[in-house]
Design a protein around this motif. Structure first.
Motif, mmCIF file in Angstrom:
data_model
loop_
_atom_site.group_PDB
_atom_site.id
_atom_site.type_symbol
_atom_site.label_atom_id
_atom_site.label_comp_id
_atom_site.label_asym_id
_atom_site.label_seq_id
_atom_site.Cartn_x
_atom_site.Cartn_y
_atom_site.Cartn_z
ATOM 1 N N PRO A 16 0.842 -1.204 0.000
ATOM 2 C CA PRO A 16 0.000 0.000 0.000
ATOM 3 C C PRO A 16 0.870 1.243 0.000
ATOM 4 C CG PRO A 16 0.121 -0.892 2.211
ATOM 5 C CD PRO A 16 0.879 -1.850 1.326
ATOM 6 N N ARG A 17 0.328 2.339 -0.503
ATOM 7 C CA ARG A 17 1.097 3.575 -0.599
ATOM 8 C C ARG A 17 0.567 4.595 0.407
ATOM 9 N NH1 ARG A 17 -0.484 2.268 -5.451
ATOM 10 N NH2 ARG A 17 -1.886 4.056 -5.691
ATOM 11 N N PRO A 18 1.452 5.223 1.182
ATOM 12 C CA PRO A 18 1.004 6.306 2.074
ATOM 13 C C PRO A 18 0.391 7.441 1.253
ATOM 14 C CG PRO A 18 3.263 5.640 2.568
ATOM 15 C CD PRO A 18 2.894 4.990 1.282
ATOM 16 N N ILE A 19 -0.471 8.218 1.883
ATOM 17 C CA ILE A 19 -1.169 9.294 1.192
ATOM 18 C C ILE A 19 -0.777 10.635 1.800
ATOM 19 C CG2 ILE A 19 -3.416 10.256 0.560
ATOM 20 C CD1 ILE A 19 -4.566 7.418 0.988
ATOM 21 N N ALA A 20 -0.341 11.543 0.947
ATOM 22 C CA ALA A 20 -0.090 12.923 1.355
ATOM 23 C C ALA A 20 -1.275 13.762 0.919
ATOM 24 C CB ALA A 20 1.191 13.450 0.723
ATOM 25 N N PHE A 21 -2.010 14.296 1.876
ATOM 26 C CA PHE A 21 -3.120 15.211 1.592
ATOM 27 C C PHE A 21 -2.516 16.602 1.677
ATOM 28 C CE2 PHE A 21 -7.868 15.946 2.778
ATOM 29 C CZ PHE A 21 -8.172 16.148 1.446
ATOM 30 N N VAL A 22 -2.186 17.174 0.532
ATOM 31 C CA VAL A 22 -1.348 18.371 0.467
ATOM 32 C C VAL A 22 -2.206 19.627 0.329
ATOM 33 C CG1 VAL A 22 0.522 19.535 -0.757
ATOM 34 C CG2 VAL A 22 0.516 17.041 -0.560
ATOM 35 N N SER A 23 -2.024 20.549 1.261
ATOM 36 C CA SER A 23 -2.693 21.842 1.163
ATOM 37 C C SER A 23 -1.681 22.904 0.732
ATOM 38 C CB SER A 23 -3.361 22.228 2.483
ATOM 39 O OG SER A 23 -2.496 22.065 3.591
ATOM 40 N N THR A 24 -2.121 23.740 -0.213
ATOM 41 C CA THR A 24 -1.287 24.830 -0.724
ATOM 42 C C THR A 24 -2.151 26.075 -0.832
ATOM 43 O OG1 THR A 24 -1.764 24.240 -3.035
ATOM 44 C CG2 THR A 24 0.226 23.281 -2.041
ATOM 45 N N ARG A 25 -1.506 27.181 -1.124
ATOM 46 C CA ARG A 25 -2.217 28.440 -1.364
ATOM 47 C C ARG A 25 -1.550 29.125 -2.544
ATOM 48 N NH1 ARG A 25 -3.292 31.976 3.745
ATOM 49 N NH2 ARG A 25 -5.161 30.654 3.830
ATOM 50 N N SER A 26 -2.352 29.559 -3.489
ATOM 51 C CA SER A 26 -1.801 30.224 -4.665
ATOM 52 C C SER A 26 -1.275 31.603 -4.293
ATOM 53 C CB SER A 26 -2.872 30.358 -5.750
ATOM 54 O OG SER A 26 -3.848 31.316 -5.372
ATOM 55 N N ALA A 27 -0.519 32.186 -5.195
ATOM 56 C CA ALA A 27 -0.008 33.541 -4.967
ATOM 57 C C ALA A 27 -1.155 34.542 -4.849
ATOM 58 C CB ALA A 27 0.933 33.935 -6.104
ATOM 59 N N ASP A 28 -2.323 34.192 -5.401
ATOM 60 C CA ASP A 28 -3.503 35.052 -5.319
ATOM 61 C C ASP A 28 -4.329 34.796 -4.064
ATOM 62 O OD1 ASP A 28 -2.871 36.216 -7.773
ATOM 63 O OD2 ASP A 28 -4.004 34.709 -8.893
ATOM 64 N N GLY A 29 -3.895 33.835 -3.230
ATOM 65 C CA GLY A 29 -4.573 33.590 -1.972
ATOM 66 C C GLY A 29 -5.669 32.548 -1.994
ATOM 67 N N VAL A 30 -5.754 31.745 -3.071
ATOM 68 C CA VAL A 30 -6.776 30.703 -3.154
ATOM 69 C C VAL A 30 -6.220 29.402 -2.581
ATOM 70 C CG1 VAL A 30 -8.288 29.368 -4.673
ATOM 71 C CG2 VAL A 30 -7.770 31.759 -5.208
ATOM 72 N N ASN A 31 -6.949 28.799 -1.643
ATOM 73 C CA ASN A 31 -6.515 27.540 -1.045
ATOM 74 C C ASN A 31 -6.746 26.382 -2.004
ATOM 75 O OD1 ASN A 31 -5.858 28.842 1.354
ATOM 76 N ND2 ASN A 31 -7.872 28.463 2.261
ATOM 77 N N ASN A 32 -5.871 25.389 -1.904
ATOM 78 C CA ASN A 32 -5.990 24.177 -2.709
ATOM 79 C C ASN A 32 -5.713 22.983 -1.817
ATOM 80 O OD1 ASN A 32 -4.453 21.978 -4.524
ATOM 81 N ND2 ASN A 32 -5.949 23.041 -5.784
ATOM 82 N N LEU A 33 -6.391 21.873 -2.091
ATOM 83 C CA LEU A 33 -6.225 20.668 -1.296
ATOM 84 C C LEU A 33 -6.335 19.469 -2.219
ATOM 85 C CD1 LEU A 33 -5.902 19.615 1.633
ATOM 86 C CD2 LEU A 33 -8.402 19.666 1.820
ATOM 87 N N ALA A 34 -5.316 18.604 -2.226
ATOM 88 C CA ALA A 34 -5.306 17.449 -3.125
ATOM 89 C C ALA A 34 -4.498 16.319 -2.502
ATOM 90 C CB ALA A 34 -4.711 17.837 -4.482
ATOM 91 N N ALA A 35 -4.883 15.091 -2.856
ATOM 92 C CA ALA A 35 -4.236 13.895 -2.298
ATOM 93 C C ALA A 35 -3.280 13.272 -3.309
ATOM 94 C CB ALA A 35 -5.289 12.879 -1.879
ATOM 95 N N THR A 65 -1.572 22.089 -7.393
ATOM 96 C CA THR A 65 -0.705 21.917 -6.224
ATOM 97 C C THR A 65 0.734 22.273 -6.551
ATOM 98 O OG1 THR A 65 -2.109 20.198 -5.247
ATOM 99 C CG2 THR A 65 0.203 20.243 -4.561
ATOM 100 N N LEU A 66 1.246 21.722 -7.639
ATOM 101 C CA LEU A 66 2.632 21.982 -8.014
ATOM 102 C C LEU A 66 2.832 23.442 -8.394
ATOM 103 C CD1 LEU A 66 5.481 21.005 -8.523
ATOM 104 C CD2 LEU A 66 4.764 20.246 -10.802
ATOM 105 N N ARG A 67 1.906 24.015 -9.121
ATOM 106 C CA ARG A 67 2.024 25.425 -9.506
ATOM 107 C C ARG A 67 2.074 26.317 -8.263
ATOM 108 N NH1 ARG A 67 1.291 26.620 -14.803
ATOM 109 N NH2 ARG A 67 0.346 25.040 -16.155
ATOM 110 N N ASN A 68 1.218 26.020 -7.301
ATOM 111 C CA ASN A 68 1.200 26.834 -6.086
ATOM 112 C C ASN A 68 2.510 26.719 -5.322
ATOM 113 O OD1 ASN A 68 -1.409 27.528 -6.712
ATOM 114 N ND2 ASN A 68 -2.366 26.197 -5.186
ATOM 115 N N ILE A 69 3.045 25.500 -5.232
ATOM 116 C CA ILE A 69 4.305 25.298 -4.511
ATOM 117 C C ILE A 69 5.445 26.024 -5.213
ATOM 118 C CG2 ILE A 69 6.026 23.565 -3.858
ATOM 119 C CD1 ILE A 69 3.707 21.628 -3.356
#
Length: 206
Positions: A16-35, A65-69
C-alpha cells in the motif's frame, strides 16, 4: 507500453502507498487541497519528505498543487486517517484553480504557524513544509515531478502521540491500493529485524 498501462502496473505493484493530503495556497490567496499517493519520507536530519504529483492526464499541464508550490515555496502535508477518506475523495476531480477544495470537501482550514497554506484541522498529523527542490520528469501526459519539502513544524494530535512515538491504532492511517481500494493498518505482525550478530560465528556473538 502506453503510459496508462505502466501506471496500472505501478499502482498495482507498489502497495500500500502512504497518502499525502497536500494543502497549498496560490499567490492570489486561493486555497488548494489534493491527495497524492506517491509519498514518503526521505530523512530525519534535515527532516525531508517527498511526494510526486503527476501531470494532468488529458493535457500534460502541471496540477494546481505543483504550480502553487513553485509560486510560494510552501505546502502542508496532512496525514489521512480512515475518517478522512470520504472528504478526501471529494477533492479528486481536477477542479479549476479558482476552486477552494477545503469547501468542496467540507474540511476546516486552520492557520499554519510558519507557512501560508492552511492545515486540515481534521487531520491528526500536519507537517508544515518549505520547498527544497522540484525534480521534473518530462512535460507530457504521464510525466511527473518529485517535490522535496523540509518539515519545519509538525502538529500532532495528543490522541495519537504516545511517549515520543505515533500510536498506529489511534492514528488509523490508510494506504492507497489500485483502483478504488484502500488498505487499513489494523492487520500488522511483529518480526524482529536481523542484525550483524545474527551472522556471527557461534560463540562469537557479543
Amino acid at each position: 507500453m502506453p503510459w496508462q498501462d505502466n501506471y496500472k502496473l505501478l499502482i498495482g505493484s507498489i502497495v500500500p502507498r502512504p497518502i499525502a493530503f497536500v494543502s497549498t495556497r496560490s499567490a492570489d490567496g486561493v486555497n488548494n487541497l489534493a491527495a497524492f499517493s506517491f509519498f514518503n519520507g526521505v530523512c530525519p536530519k534535515p527532516f525531508i519528505v517527498a511526494f510526486a504529483p503527476m501531470r494532468r492526464g488529458a493535457t500534460g499541464e502541471k496540477k494546481d498543487t505543483l504550480r502553487n508550490i513553485e509560486e510560494t515555496g510552501e505546502f502542508v502535508v496532512n496525514v489521512v486517517s480512515e475518517a478522512l477518506v470520504a472528504p478526501m475523495s471529494r477533492t479528486n476531480p481536477e477542479f479549476g484553480p479558482e476552486v477552494d477544495e477545503f469547501e468542496v470537501a467540507g474540511l476546516t482550514p486552520v492557520p499554519s504557524d510558519l507557512v501560508s497554506p492552511p492545515r486540515v484541522m481534521e487531520s491528526p498529523i500536519q507537517m508544515e513544509c518549505k520547498l527544497v527542490q522540484v525534480v521534473e520528469f518530462g512535460e507530457e501526459a504521464g510525466a511527473g515531478s518529485l517535490v522535496l519539502g523540509h518539515v519545519i513544524k509538525m502538529h500532532i494530535a495528543p490522541s495519537v502521540y504516545r511517549d515520543g512515538k505515533i500510536d498506529p491504532d489511534a492514528l488509523q492511517a490508510v494506504g492507497r491500493m489500485a483502483g478504488d481500494e484502500y488498505a487499513r493498518i489494523t492487520d500488522r505482525f511483529p518480526f524482529r529485524r536481523s542484525t550483524l550478530n545474527d551472522f556471527a560465528p557461534q560463540g562469537d556473538k557479543g
